[in-house]
Scaffold this motif. Structure first.
Motif, PDB file in Angstrom:
ATOM      1  N   THR A   3      -6.080  -6.417   5.162  1.00  0.00           N
ATOM      2  CA  THR A   3      -4.667  -6.333   4.801  1.00  0.00           C
ATOM      3  C   THR A   3      -4.413  -7.237   3.601  1.00  0.00           C
ATOM      4  O   THR A   3      -5.266  -8.033   3.212  1.00  0.00           O
ATOM      5  CB  THR A   3      -3.779  -6.808   5.952  1.00  0.00           C
ATOM      6  OG1 THR A   3      -4.039  -8.204   6.135  1.00  0.00           O
ATOM      7  CG2 THR A   3      -4.078  -6.049   7.229  1.00  0.00           C
ATOM      8  N   ALA A   4      -3.211  -7.093   3.048  1.00  0.00           N
ATOM      9  CA  ALA A   4      -2.860  -7.881   1.868  1.00  0.00           C
ATOM     10  C   ALA A   4      -2.948  -9.375   2.145  1.00  0.00           C
ATOM     11  O   ALA A   4      -3.494 -10.132   1.350  1.00  0.00           O
ATOM     12  CB  ALA A   4      -1.455  -7.525   1.418  1.00  0.00           C
TER      13      ALA A   4
ATOM     14  N   GLU B  59       0.722  -8.720  -6.766  1.00  0.00           N
ATOM     15  CA  GLU B  59       0.063  -7.741  -5.905  1.00  0.00           C
ATOM     16  C   GLU B  59       0.626  -7.789  -4.484  1.00  0.00           C
ATOM     17  O   GLU B  59       0.833  -6.765  -3.843  1.00  0.00           O
ATOM     18  CB  GLU B  59      -1.449  -8.022  -5.910  1.00  0.00           C
ATOM     19  CG  GLU B  59      -2.269  -7.206  -4.936  1.00  0.00           C
ATOM     20  CD  GLU B  59      -2.342  -5.726  -5.261  1.00  0.00           C
ATOM     21  OE1 GLU B  59      -1.875  -5.333  -6.341  1.00  0.00           O
ATOM     22  OE2 GLU B  59      -2.856  -4.971  -4.414  1.00  0.00           O
ATOM     23  N   GLU B  63       2.231  -4.722  -2.353  1.00  0.00           N
ATOM     24  CA  GLU B  63       1.615  -4.318  -1.087  1.00  0.00           C
ATOM     25  C   GLU B  63       2.576  -4.451   0.095  1.00  0.00           C
ATOM     26  O   GLU B  63       2.462  -3.709   1.070  1.00  0.00           O
ATOM     27  CB  GLU B  63       0.351  -5.136  -0.832  1.00  0.00           C
ATOM     28  CG  GLU B  63      -0.751  -4.728  -1.804  1.00  0.00           C
ATOM     29  CD  GLU B  63      -2.098  -5.308  -1.438  1.00  0.00           C
ATOM     30  OE1 GLU B  63      -2.233  -5.842  -0.317  1.00  0.00           O
ATOM     31  OE2 GLU B  63      -3.013  -5.213  -2.265  1.00  0.00           O
ATOM     32  N   THR B 108      -4.061   5.981  -0.168  1.00  0.00           N
ATOM     33  CA  THR B 108      -4.208   4.648  -0.722  1.00  0.00           C
ATOM     34  C   THR B 108      -5.443   4.640  -1.630  1.00  0.00           C
ATOM     35  O   THR B 108      -6.252   5.552  -1.570  1.00  0.00           O
ATOM     36  CB  THR B 108      -4.332   3.618   0.429  1.00  0.00           C
ATOM     37  OG1 THR B 108      -4.248   2.314  -0.093  1.00  0.00           O
ATOM     38  CG2 THR B 108      -5.644   3.773   1.172  1.00  0.00           C
ATOM     39  N   TRP B 208      -5.839  -0.592  -2.099  1.00  0.00           N
ATOM     40  CA  TRP B 208      -4.938  -0.981  -3.177  1.00  0.00           C
ATOM     41  C   TRP B 208      -3.769   0.004  -3.273  1.00  0.00           C
ATOM     42  O   TRP B 208      -3.901   1.149  -2.856  1.00  0.00           O
ATOM     43  CB  TRP B 208      -5.673  -0.921  -4.524  1.00  0.00           C
ATOM     44  CG  TRP B 208      -6.869  -1.796  -4.669  1.00  0.00           C
ATOM     45  CD1 TRP B 208      -8.173  -1.431  -4.473  1.00  0.00           C
ATOM     46  CD2 TRP B 208      -6.890  -3.171  -5.059  1.00  0.00           C
ATOM     47  NE1 TRP B 208      -9.003  -2.502  -4.713  1.00  0.00           N
ATOM     48  CE2 TRP B 208      -8.236  -3.590  -5.076  1.00  0.00           C
ATOM     49  CE3 TRP B 208      -5.897  -4.088  -5.393  1.00  0.00           C
ATOM     50  CZ2 TRP B 208      -8.617  -4.876  -5.414  1.00  0.00           C
ATOM     51  CZ3 TRP B 208      -6.283  -5.374  -5.733  1.00  0.00           C
ATOM     52  CH2 TRP B 208      -7.622  -5.760  -5.739  1.00  0.00           C
ATOM     53  N   PRO B 209      -2.657  -0.427  -3.869  1.00  0.00           N
ATOM     54  CA  PRO B 209      -1.651   0.552  -4.294  1.00  0.00           C
ATOM     55  C   PRO B 209      -2.329   1.525  -5.270  1.00  0.00           C
ATOM     56  O   PRO B 209      -3.323   1.153  -5.907  1.00  0.00           O
ATOM     57  CB  PRO B 209      -0.594  -0.310  -4.995  1.00  0.00           C
ATOM     58  CG  PRO B 209      -0.805  -1.700  -4.473  1.00  0.00           C
ATOM     59  CD  PRO B 209      -2.285  -1.806  -4.211  1.00  0.00           C
TER      60      PRO B 209
END
Lengths: 77, 221
Positions: A3-4, B59, B63, B108, B208-209
């Motif tokens: 996850t981020a 980022e 996200e 994604t 990632w986006p």
């Protein structure tokens, strides 16, 4: 795949892994995404960023080479 | 004062919680039905140095929105004059932006990097013709690796882009647009390919986006 929030932890991980993640981030932030014509104003034109960019890419390419000779965990950021 | 742009999404999206914008500025949505833009205010006077943290914080904001909504990330550093300019953008490019959002919906981006383990001793001196023959050999092997990555992983992706390695590079870099429900499978397949490759490594980063699948699609329309 992480996850981020977990990925932000990459900043505390070994240098080579950080560089790989950062190189992937740079590739995307600076060359990807929606471009609004004529409106890139802030940071991308910043001399600091250009400097940082070069340093990182030089460092990261070397780090990728080093890292790929050893085991690299899947999806690790 | 100007307006700093993070991403474009559908108008029903709310501001993600737990994250702040540039220099701690609160995040806001500028809506122009059926689209919206995630932005924050930016004081013209503050020219903060861009470092690793600034990039990751950017980022992180994108996200946070990606966790709940499909989106098109903006190029880093995009700044507009006012909310009105943002709304104008959403209105003027509504058709292409909606098409681009539809294209990435439910998917994604995963990054893939691959390289052969370099077995040649770099410091070793050798005749020029032998050196060039080796360089060509390395390049051909890297191209073969790129083909293998593409052949193995593209069936699991909605779209993909392989950056063909330059003669100077020994590594392959690629981006895949993968449906969320196939991400685990994609990661497993990448791990399997890594295990199959004698003398090479493959690994993925993400999700990632959809940075690599936003603009080209928008530009077509």
């Amino acid at each position: 795949v992480t996850t981020a929030l977990e990925r932000l932890e990459v900043r505390r991980s070994p240098r080579a892994e950080r560089d790989v993640a950062l190189l992937d981030l740079l590739d995307r932030l600076l060359a990807g995404g929606i471009v609004v014509q004529g409106e890139i104003a802030l940071a991308a034109a910043d001399i600091d960023l250009v400097h940082l960019n070069l340093q990182l890419i030089v460092g990261a390419v070397d780090a990728v080479g080093r890292d790929l000779r050893g085991p690299l965990p899947q999806g690790k950021r | 004062m100007s307006v700093y742009l993070y991403a474009i999404c559908s108008a029903d999206a709310g501001v993600p919680r737990g994250v702040l914008g540039l220099d701690g500025a609160p995040l806001r949505m500028v809506r122009c039905d059926p689209l919206a833009a995630l932005v924050c205010n930016r004081a013209a006077a503050t020219q903060a140095a861009v470092d690793e943290d600034v990039l990751w914080e950017h980022e992180r904001v994108v996200e946070a929105l990606m966790a709940s909504h499909d989106l098109l990330p903006a190029r880093f550093g995009t700044e507009l004059a006012s909310d009105g300019a943002v709304a104008d953008l959403l209105r003027a490019r509504a058709g292409e932006l909606r098409a681009a959002l539809e294209y990435v919906a439910g998917a994604t981006e995963l990054g893939v990097r691959a390289a052969w383990i370099d077995e040649t001793e770099k410091s070793e001196t050798r005749p020029a013709d032998q050196y060039f023959a080796e360089r060509i050999g390395v390049h051909q092997r890297v191209r073969a690796l790129a083909d293998r990555v593409e052949h193995t992983l593209s069936p699991l992706a909605r779209a993909h882009r392989i950056r063909m390695p330059s003669p100077a590079s020994a590594a392959v870099s690629a981006a895949f647009l993968v449906a969320r429900e196939r991400v685990e499978e994609f990661v497993r397949r990448t791990a399997a390919l890594d295990a199959e490759l004698a003398g090479g490594h493959v690994f993925c980063t993400g999700p990632w986006p959809p940075y690599s699948f936003s603009e080209e699609r928008a530009a077509i329309r």
